[in-house]
Design an enzyme around this catalytic site. Structure first.
Site, PDB file in Angstrom:
ATOM      1  N   LYS A 162     -19.665  31.462  15.404  1.00  0.00           N
ATOM      2  CA  LYS A 162     -21.123  31.403  15.244  1.00  0.00           C
ATOM      3  C   LYS A 162     -21.513  30.695  13.943  1.00  0.00           C
ATOM      4  CE  LYS A 162     -21.791  35.925  15.581  1.00  0.00           C
ATOM      5  NZ  LYS A 162     -20.418  36.441  15.819  1.00  0.00           N
ATOM      6  N   ARG A 182     -27.780  42.706  17.111  1.00  0.00           N
ATOM      7  CA  ARG A 182     -26.498  43.256  17.550  1.00  0.00           C
ATOM      8  C   ARG A 182     -26.675  44.545  18.351  1.00  0.00           C
ATOM      9  NH1 ARG A 182     -23.364  40.592  13.131  1.00  0.00           N
ATOM     10  NH2 ARG A 182     -21.142  40.939  13.427  1.00  0.00           N
ATOM     11  N   ARG A 232      -8.778  33.489   9.029  1.00  0.00           N
ATOM     12  CA  ARG A 232      -9.932  33.348   8.126  1.00  0.00           C
ATOM     13  C   ARG A 232      -9.790  34.292   6.933  1.00  0.00           C
ATOM     14  NH1 ARG A 232     -15.894  34.362  10.556  1.00  0.00           N
ATOM     15  NH2 ARG A 232     -15.521  36.540  10.022  1.00  0.00           N
ATOM     16  N   ARG A 290     -12.916  38.251   2.621  1.00  0.00           N
ATOM     17  CA  ARG A 290     -13.592  39.353   3.301  1.00  0.00           C
ATOM     18  C   ARG A 290     -12.581  40.432   3.682  1.00  0.00           C
ATOM     19  NH1 ARG A 290     -17.665  37.201   7.883  1.00  0.00           N
ATOM     20  NH2 ARG A 290     -17.383  39.381   8.479  1.00  0.00           N
ATOM     21  N   ARG A 307     -14.227  46.001  15.234  1.00  0.00           N
ATOM     22  CA  ARG A 307     -15.430  45.146  15.311  1.00  0.00           C
ATOM     23  C   ARG A 307     -15.599  44.586  16.721  1.00  0.00           C
ATOM     24  NH1 ARG A 307     -14.011  41.166  10.691  1.00  0.00           N
ATOM     25  NH2 ARG A 307     -15.934  40.066  11.214  1.00  0.00           N
TER      26      ARG A 307
HETATM   27  P1  AMP Z   1     -20.719  39.126  10.364  1.00  0.00           P
HETATM   28  O1  AMP Z   1     -20.635  38.302   9.138  1.00  0.00           O
HETATM   29  O2  AMP Z   1     -21.829  38.722  11.287  1.00  0.00           O
HETATM   30  O3  AMP Z   1     -19.392  39.245  11.076  1.00  0.00           O
HETATM   31  O4  AMP Z   1     -21.079  40.608   9.892  1.00  0.00           O
HETATM   32  C1  AMP Z   1     -20.219  41.352   9.059  1.00  0.00           C
HETATM   33  C2  AMP Z   1     -20.568  42.826   9.151  1.00  0.00           C
HETATM   34  O5  AMP Z   1     -21.909  43.047   8.689  1.00  0.00           O
HETATM   35  C3  AMP Z   1     -20.533  43.423  10.550  1.00  0.00           C
HETATM   36  O6  AMP Z   1     -19.231  43.817  10.953  1.00  0.00           O
HETATM   37  C4  AMP Z   1     -21.480  44.614  10.397  1.00  0.00           C
HETATM   38  O7  AMP Z   1     -20.841  45.682   9.730  1.00  0.00           O
HETATM   39  C5  AMP Z   1     -22.541  44.046   9.466  1.00  0.00           C
HETATM   40  N1  AMP Z   1     -23.651  43.419  10.223  1.00  0.00           N
HETATM   41  C6  AMP Z   1     -23.972  42.102  10.261  1.00  0.00           C
HETATM   42  N2  AMP Z   1     -25.023  41.879  11.060  1.00  0.00           N
HETATM   43  C7  AMP Z   1     -25.382  43.104  11.546  1.00  0.00           C
HETATM   44  C8  AMP Z   1     -26.381  43.558  12.447  1.00  0.00           C
HETATM   45  N3  AMP Z   1     -27.236  42.692  13.028  1.00  0.00           N
HETATM   46  N4  AMP Z   1     -26.451  44.881  12.712  1.00  0.00           N
HETATM   47  C9  AMP Z   1     -25.617  45.765  12.121  1.00  0.00           C
HETATM   48  N5  AMP Z   1     -24.623  45.409  11.298  1.00  0.00           N
HETATM   49  C10 AMP Z   1     -24.511  44.095  11.009  1.00  0.00           C
END
Ligand code: AMP
Length: 190
Positions: free
Chosen positions: A14, A89, A128, A134, A146
């Site tokens: 994404k 989400r 990654r 991270r 996840r």
């Molecule tokens: P990402 O960078 O999109 O993979 O997000 C990393 C982490 O941030 C996720 O595993 C969640 O813990 C949190 N997170 C990001 N976006 C959301 C969302 N829309 N709702 C809830 N948690 C989120």
């Protein structure tokens, strides 16, 4: 105005594809994951709260996430459109997003979902993790959690927008420019 949701499991590309879409359509990229990482990096109260969920591979509670997203959208009204990455989400987040946009006389144009198999996701995220810094990319059990959370809590968002005739599934494996062209085709159709 074009308002896109870039959808798909963690590691589906994404963020990578968002960069291409931003360039081509001149949209504002809003990644809730990036916003949380910014808050965590600055050790803010919001960042501290988010950290406890993120490090376990769980979703941050809706009220926290929705509030943060609203602030970001409200702070950037003069844009050609938004690209939402990693948001919504949950169905509650999708309902909140539709309501927020409706209040601005806007609507989601399309939800583009990147389709990638589970094992490929794990390989990509571990790779990654070697350079992203991270913690949630470095541990296979967190990665698998996840993906599990994506399937149980996030996939209903695809159906939510499918009922509005807006969801499309795009093959998320192959060369990055090839995947980008698949996305452009769907956006340009509109
Ligand atoms: P990402 O960078 O999109 O993979 O997000 C990393 C982490 O941030 C996720 O595993 C969640 O813990 C949190 N997170 C990001 N976006 C959301 C969302 N829309 N709702 C809830 N948690 C989120």
């Amino acid at each position: 105005m074009i308002n896109l949701i870039l959808f798909g499991p963690p590691g589906s590309g994404k963020g990578t594809q968002a960069k291409n879409l931003v360039r081509r359509y001149n949209l504002l990229h809003i990644s809730t994951g990036d916003l949380f990482r910014y808050e965590m990096g600055n050790d803010t109260p919001l960042g501290k709260k988010a950290k406890s969920y993120i490090e376990k591979g769980q979703l941050v509670p809706d009220e926290v996430t929705i509030g943060m997203l609203k602030n970001k959208v409200d702070a950037n009204p003069d844009v050609k459109g938004y690209i939402f990455d990693g948001f919504p989400r949950t169905v509650a987040q999708a309902e909140a997003l539709d309501k927020l946009l409706k209040g601005k006389k806007l609507t989601i144009t399309k939800l583009l979902s990147l389709d990638v198999g589970d094992e490929e996701l794990v390989v990509r995220l571990l790779e990654r993790g070697k350079t992203s810094g991270r913690a949630d990319d470095n541990d296979e059990s967190i990665i698998r959690n996840r993906i599990k959370v994506y399937k149980s809590e996030t996939t209903p968002v695809f159906d939510f927008y499918d009922e509005q005739g807006k969801s499309v599934m795009v093959k998320g494996v192959g060369l990055i420019p090839t995947i980008a062209r698949r996305l452009y085709k769907h956006i340009d159709k509109k």
